[in-house]
Write a protein that holds these residues in place. Structure first.
Motif, mmCIF file in Angstrom:
data_model
loop_
_atom_site.group_PDB
_atom_site.id
_atom_site.type_symbol
_atom_site.label_atom_id
_atom_site.label_comp_id
_atom_site.label_asym_id
_atom_site.label_seq_id
_atom_site.Cartn_x
_atom_site.Cartn_y
_atom_site.Cartn_z
ATOM 1 N N ARG A 61 41.187 35.502 25.370
ATOM 2 C CA ARG A 61 40.659 36.837 25.665
ATOM 3 C C ARG A 61 40.339 36.975 27.145
ATOM 4 N N GLN A 62 39.723 35.962 27.694
ATOM 5 C CA GLN A 62 39.359 36.015 29.109
ATOM 6 C C GLN A 62 40.592 36.046 30.004
ATOM 7 N N ALA A 63 41.608 35.265 29.617
ATOM 8 C CA ALA A 63 42.841 35.258 30.405
ATOM 9 C C ALA A 63 43.530 36.619 30.349
ATOM 10 N N GLY A 64 43.536 37.228 29.164
ATOM 11 C CA GLY A 64 44.135 38.550 29.028
ATOM 12 C C GLY A 64 43.394 39.599 29.834
ATOM 13 N N GLN A 65 42.081 39.534 29.838
ATOM 14 C CA GLN A 65 41.288 40.487 30.619
ATOM 15 C C GLN A 65 41.544 40.320 32.111
ATOM 16 N N LYS A 66 41.708 39.070 32.547
ATOM 17 C CA LYS A 66 42.001 38.848 33.968
ATOM 18 C C LYS A 66 43.361 39.428 34.332
ATOM 19 N N ARG A 67 44.362 39.227 33.465
ATOM 20 C CA ARG A 67 45.682 39.820 33.728
ATOM 21 C C ARG A 67 45.575 41.330 33.839
ATOM 22 N N LEU A 68 44.792 41.918 32.962
ATOM 23 C CA LEU A 68 44.625 43.368 32.967
ATOM 24 C C LEU A 68 43.933 43.831 34.249
ATOM 25 N N ASP A 69 42.896 43.136 34.645
ATOM 26 C CA ASP A 69 42.175 43.509 35.869
ATOM 27 C C ASP A 69 43.057 43.360 37.097
ATOM 28 N N ASP A 70 43.810 42.254 37.158
ATOM 29 C CA ASP A 70 44.695 42.027 38.306
ATOM 30 C C ASP A 70 45.790 43.088 38.376
ATOM 31 N N ARG A 71 46.351 43.413 37.224
ATOM 32 C CA ARG A 71 47.412 44.419 37.179
ATOM 33 C C ARG A 71 46.874 45.791 37.589
ATOM 34 N N SER A 72 45.695 46.124 37.118
ATOM 35 C CA SER A 72 45.090 47.407 37.475
ATOM 36 C C SER A 72 44.850 47.499 38.970
ATOM 37 N N ALA A 73 44.370 46.417 39.564
ATOM 38 C CA ALA A 73 44.121 46.411 41.008
ATOM 39 C C ALA A 73 45.417 46.569 41.788
ATOM 40 N N ALA A 74 46.471 45.883 41.340
ATOM 41 C CA ALA A 74 47.754 45.956 42.035
ATOM 42 C C ALA A 74 48.361 47.362 41.950
ATOM 43 N N VAL A 75 48.300 47.969 40.771
ATOM 44 C CA VAL A 75 48.852 49.313 40.605
ATOM 45 C C VAL A 75 48.041 50.332 41.403
#
Length: 278
Positions: A61-75
């Motif tokens: 769950r934590q890894a998925g949330q980090k991917r989501l946060d990183d992707r949101s920041a990049a976009v």
């Protein structure tokens, strides 16, 4: 329908090309772009071994949330470097609730675009299509690989069967149809009569569209035993359509999943963008 906001949905590990298509469309048309980034969350462990695997689930769950946060920041950073009016949101639902999450977000856009990258994701793609079509009340434009989305089509094929889904699609796209150079109101194996397409199949719909300013012609085609979707795809080629407008899921989703149908075939095999409404 006057389009002012377009929603596109991407994953954390795909969708760059989908985003590029949506950005170009919104830039060209001067409309607002909403981006929803979705990561499917792992379901919580259940049963007698739940305690044993809970640590691993938390890490996932934590890894998925980090991917989501990183992707949101990049976009967000990518969009900040353009002149496009845009917003970015994210969601981390479990699979069973993903369609509802998408549907709720799509209610605040005039149109949802589902492009090739999303459609190629068997898990997320299916949830996005179902959520946008069944839980938003707004139309969805499916953009197959190699095609470009448009909200200013020049030549449109409007699939017409006199049903409520087709009517909703026609009304949802009426402004697009009115602005086109040619609208081909297309009927396959039309049936005359009150319970079919009327005394003159297609005439009532064509008259309605003409009053709205559309340059419409009625094309009545025999299926010749071929699937309706195949006839529509070929006719789109014959009339050089850059957009197909049609109703979606005239039969239940379960029946479409089990036996196939026109909607599923157009989702899987369209060669030009298709605007669906239901």
């Amino acid at each position: 329908m006057s389009i002012k906001t377009i929603l596109t949905i991407i994953g954390t590990e795909n969708g760059d090309d989908d985003l590029t298509l949506a950005m170009k469309l919104c830039e060209d048309e001067g409309v607002h772009l909403s981006v929803l980034i979705v990561e499917i969350a792992p379901a919580p462990p259940v049963g007698e071994f739940a305690a044993m695997v809970s640590d691993g689930w938390i890490q996932d769950r934590q890894a998925g949330q980090k991917r989501l946060d990183d992707r949101s920041a990049a976009v967000t950073a990518r969009l900040a470097g353009t002149s496009i009016s845009a917003d970015v949101s994210s969601a981390y639902p479990e699979l069973a609730w993903a369609d509802e999450v998408v549907g709720r977000r799509a209610r605040y856009a005039d149109l949802t675009i589902a492009a090739a990258g999303l459609l190629g994701d068997e898990v997320l793609g299916a949830r996005v299509i179902e959520g946008a079509m069944f839980s938003s009340g707004q139309p969805v434009m499916v953009v197959p690989a190699g095609a470009k989305p448009t909200i200013s089509p020049r030549r449109v094929l409007l699939a017409w069967d006199a049903g409520i889904e087709a009517s909703r699609a026609m009304h949802a796209a009426v402004d697009l149809l009115a602005g086109a150079d040619a609208v081909h109101l297309t009927l396959i194996d039309p049936v005359e009569g009150e319970d079919g397409h009327g005394a003159e199949p297609g005439a009532d719909a064509a008259t309605y569209l003409a009053r709205r300013g559309a340059k419409v012609s009625v094309d009545r085609l025999p299926s010749g035993g071929k699937p309706i979707a195949a006839v529509l795809r070929q006719h789109a080629v014959d009339v050089a359509a850059d957009l197909i407008v049609m109703g979606a899921y005239g039969h239940s989703r379960l029946r479409q999943r089990m036996f196939g149908g026109t909607t599923k075939s157009m989702l899987d095999e369209a060669t030009v963008p298709v605007l669906f409404a239901r």
